[in-house]
Scaffold this active site. Sequence first.
Site, PDB file in Angstrom:
ATOM      1  N   GLU A  69       0.829  -1.219   0.000  1.00  0.00           N
ATOM      2  CA  GLU A  69       0.000   0.000   0.000  1.00  0.00           C
ATOM      3  C   GLU A  69       0.857   1.260   0.000  1.00  0.00           C
ATOM      4  O   GLU A  69       0.639   2.174  -0.808  1.00  0.00           O
ATOM      5  CB  GLU A  69      -0.927   0.010   1.220  1.00  0.00           C
ATOM      6  CG  GLU A  69      -1.728   1.312   1.310  1.00  0.00           C
ATOM      7  CD  GLU A  69      -2.739   1.348   2.438  1.00  0.00           C
ATOM      8  OE1 GLU A  69      -2.730   0.445   3.288  1.00  0.00           O
ATOM      9  OE2 GLU A  69      -3.551   2.294   2.445  1.00  0.00           O
ATOM     10  N   ASP A  89      -0.700  -4.900   3.201  1.00  0.00           N
ATOM     11  CA  ASP A  89      -1.211  -3.706   3.871  1.00  0.00           C
ATOM     12  C   ASP A  89      -0.596  -3.713   5.269  1.00  0.00           C
ATOM     13  O   ASP A  89      -0.993  -4.512   6.111  1.00  0.00           O
ATOM     14  CB  ASP A  89      -2.743  -3.736   3.942  1.00  0.00           C
ATOM     15  CG  ASP A  89      -3.296  -2.417   4.466  1.00  0.00           C
ATOM     16  OD1 ASP A  89      -4.503  -2.161   4.279  1.00  0.00           O
ATOM     17  OD2 ASP A  89      -2.523  -1.642   5.081  1.00  0.00           O
ATOM     18  N   ILE A  91      -0.701  -1.664   7.870  1.00  0.00           N
ATOM     19  CA  ILE A  91      -1.694  -1.405   8.926  1.00  0.00           C
ATOM     20  C   ILE A  91      -3.030  -1.167   8.232  1.00  0.00           C
ATOM     21  O   ILE A  91      -3.256  -0.104   7.638  1.00  0.00           O
ATOM     22  CB  ILE A  91      -1.341  -0.184   9.799  1.00  0.00           C
ATOM     23  CG1 ILE A  91      -0.010  -0.384  10.529  1.00  0.00           C
ATOM     24  CG2 ILE A  91      -2.472   0.057  10.821  1.00  0.00           C
ATOM     25  CD1 ILE A  91       0.396   0.774  11.424  1.00  0.00           C
ATOM     26  N   ASP A  92      -3.898  -2.187   8.263  1.00  0.00           N
ATOM     27  CA  ASP A  92      -5.241  -2.008   7.702  1.00  0.00           C
ATOM     28  C   ASP A  92      -6.115  -1.492   8.839  1.00  0.00           C
ATOM     29  O   ASP A  92      -6.240  -2.131   9.883  1.00  0.00           O
ATOM     30  CB  ASP A  92      -5.765  -3.329   7.161  1.00  0.00           C
ATOM     31  CG  ASP A  92      -7.049  -3.121   6.406  1.00  0.00           C
ATOM     32  OD1 ASP A  92      -7.067  -2.240   5.520  1.00  0.00           O
ATOM     33  OD2 ASP A  92      -8.049  -3.789   6.703  1.00  0.00           O
ATOM     34  N   THR A  94      -5.930   2.265   9.393  1.00  0.00           N
ATOM     35  CA  THR A  94      -5.030   3.328   9.862  1.00  0.00           C
ATOM     36  C   THR A  94      -5.771   4.414  10.629  1.00  0.00           C
ATOM     37  O   THR A  94      -5.266   4.946  11.622  1.00  0.00           O
ATOM     38  CB  THR A  94      -4.265   3.948   8.670  1.00  0.00           C
ATOM     39  OG1 THR A  94      -3.488   2.925   8.041  1.00  0.00           O
ATOM     40  CG2 THR A  94      -3.353   5.070   9.118  1.00  0.00           C
ATOM     41  N   ASP A 219      -6.134  -4.383   0.868  1.00  0.00           N
ATOM     42  CA  ASP A 219      -7.082  -4.459   1.988  1.00  0.00           C
ATOM     43  C   ASP A 219      -7.731  -5.838   2.100  1.00  0.00           C
ATOM     44  O   ASP A 219      -8.080  -6.271   3.199  1.00  0.00           O
ATOM     45  CB  ASP A 219      -8.205  -3.428   1.796  1.00  0.00           C
ATOM     46  CG  ASP A 219      -7.741  -1.984   1.913  1.00  0.00           C
ATOM     47  OD1 ASP A 219      -8.219  -1.156   1.127  1.00  0.00           O
ATOM     48  OD2 ASP A 219      -6.902  -1.698   2.787  1.00  0.00           O
TER      49      ASP A 219
HETATM   50  C1  LIP Z   1      -8.880   1.039   5.133  1.00  0.00           C
HETATM   51  C2  LIP Z   1      -9.860  -0.071   4.876  1.00  0.00           C
HETATM   52  C3  LIP Z   1     -11.222   0.316   5.409  1.00  0.00           C
HETATM   53  C4  LIP Z   1     -11.709   1.522   4.666  1.00  0.00           C
HETATM   54  C5  LIP Z   1     -10.733   2.661   4.823  1.00  0.00           C
HETATM   55  C6  LIP Z   1      -9.321   2.271   4.415  1.00  0.00           C
HETATM   56  P1  LIP Z   1      -6.261   1.365   5.312  1.00  0.00           P
HETATM   57  O1  LIP Z   1      -7.594   0.649   4.716  1.00  0.00           O
HETATM   58  O2  LIP Z   1      -9.444  -1.253   5.499  1.00  0.00           O
HETATM   59  O3  LIP Z   1     -12.137  -0.729   5.213  1.00  0.00           O
HETATM   60  O4  LIP Z   1     -12.952   1.892   5.155  1.00  0.00           O
HETATM   61  O5  LIP Z   1     -11.163   3.725   4.021  1.00  0.00           O
HETATM   62  O6  LIP Z   1      -9.281   2.016   3.034  1.00  0.00           O
HETATM   63  O7  LIP Z   1      -6.132   2.639   4.539  1.00  0.00           O
HETATM   64  O8  LIP Z   1      -6.461   1.610   6.740  1.00  0.00           O
HETATM   65  O9  LIP Z   1      -5.142   0.407   4.993  1.00  0.00           O
END
Ligand code: LIP
Length: 282
Positions: A69, A89, A91-92, A94, A219
């Site tokens: 990412e 990813d 940190i999914d 964030t 993601d």
């Molecule tokens: C997040 C996603 C989440 C979405 C956020 C963002 P990140 O990924 O996991 O579902 O609602 O907008 O895309 O940016 O935290 O890796």
Amino acid sequence: MADWSDCLNFGISIAKQARKIVLAAFQQQKDVKLKSSPADLVTETDQQVEKILIAAIRRRYPDHSFIGEESVAAGERLELTAAPTWIIDPIDGTVNFVHRFPFVAISIAFAVNKETEFGIVYSCVEDKLFHAQRGRGSFLNGEPLRVSGQEDIHQCVVVTEIGAERDDLALSTMTSNIFRLLQLPVHGVRALGTAAVDMCQVAVGGADAYYHIGMHCWDIAASAIIVQEAGGVVTDTDGSDFDMMSRRVIAASSAAVARSIAQVVQAFPCRRDDLEPSNTCV
Ligand code: LIP
């Protein structure tokens, strides 16, 4: 058929190491930057964890490829080739990480010939390690997982996300999707703020469906195989075959529920992840 178990075991070991970094930073003040919208955040920990993961993998598997990412955000080309490829990813969730909302995950998928061989999702604060290997089942902390098998949409808990988009079309589409589902009715709609952990709830059987428009391949690439190997169904939001680059997904307890979601949910236009420039919804 090649056995990628060594890569899977290595992926799990480095996810455990990376979790220590995420947890150490979780309670600290963060230096937050914006990406594609005021709700699309990145911290130095996201970037640090991705660099550490990729460096460790590259030392062990120098001929492998990467889709990360934060590497893509820094301008690296996003292309899934036939080469062994790690889709990361760091940190999914964030936004959750910045706010100390306790659902943040490290998501690592591994694909060869454009087919996902395994996925790892480590929900760091919960200490829940989800993983699946193609043809060998899905597990949470070593225990086998199975979807709920629910076939009646009216008996479902549905998970989704209001992603990072803040334009009127995306917001009206996402909120009207939730409105129509609640009108059916369904038992409930939930959102944890991390697509990877959201989708793993379907694999656990605690939710019966997840859908999202606008997320990225990193993601959901890992959690998609975790749902599939737990007996679930993963499709595009129009009911067609799942394509991790399309930025649209349904993950469900059964084909019947996937079809019901596809009948209700509308998508807003999103540029595919593998089309330049990436990270934008058209
Ligand atoms: C997040 C996603 C989440 C979405 C956020 C963002 P990140 O990924 O996991 O579902 O609602 O907008 O895309 O940016 O935290 O890796």
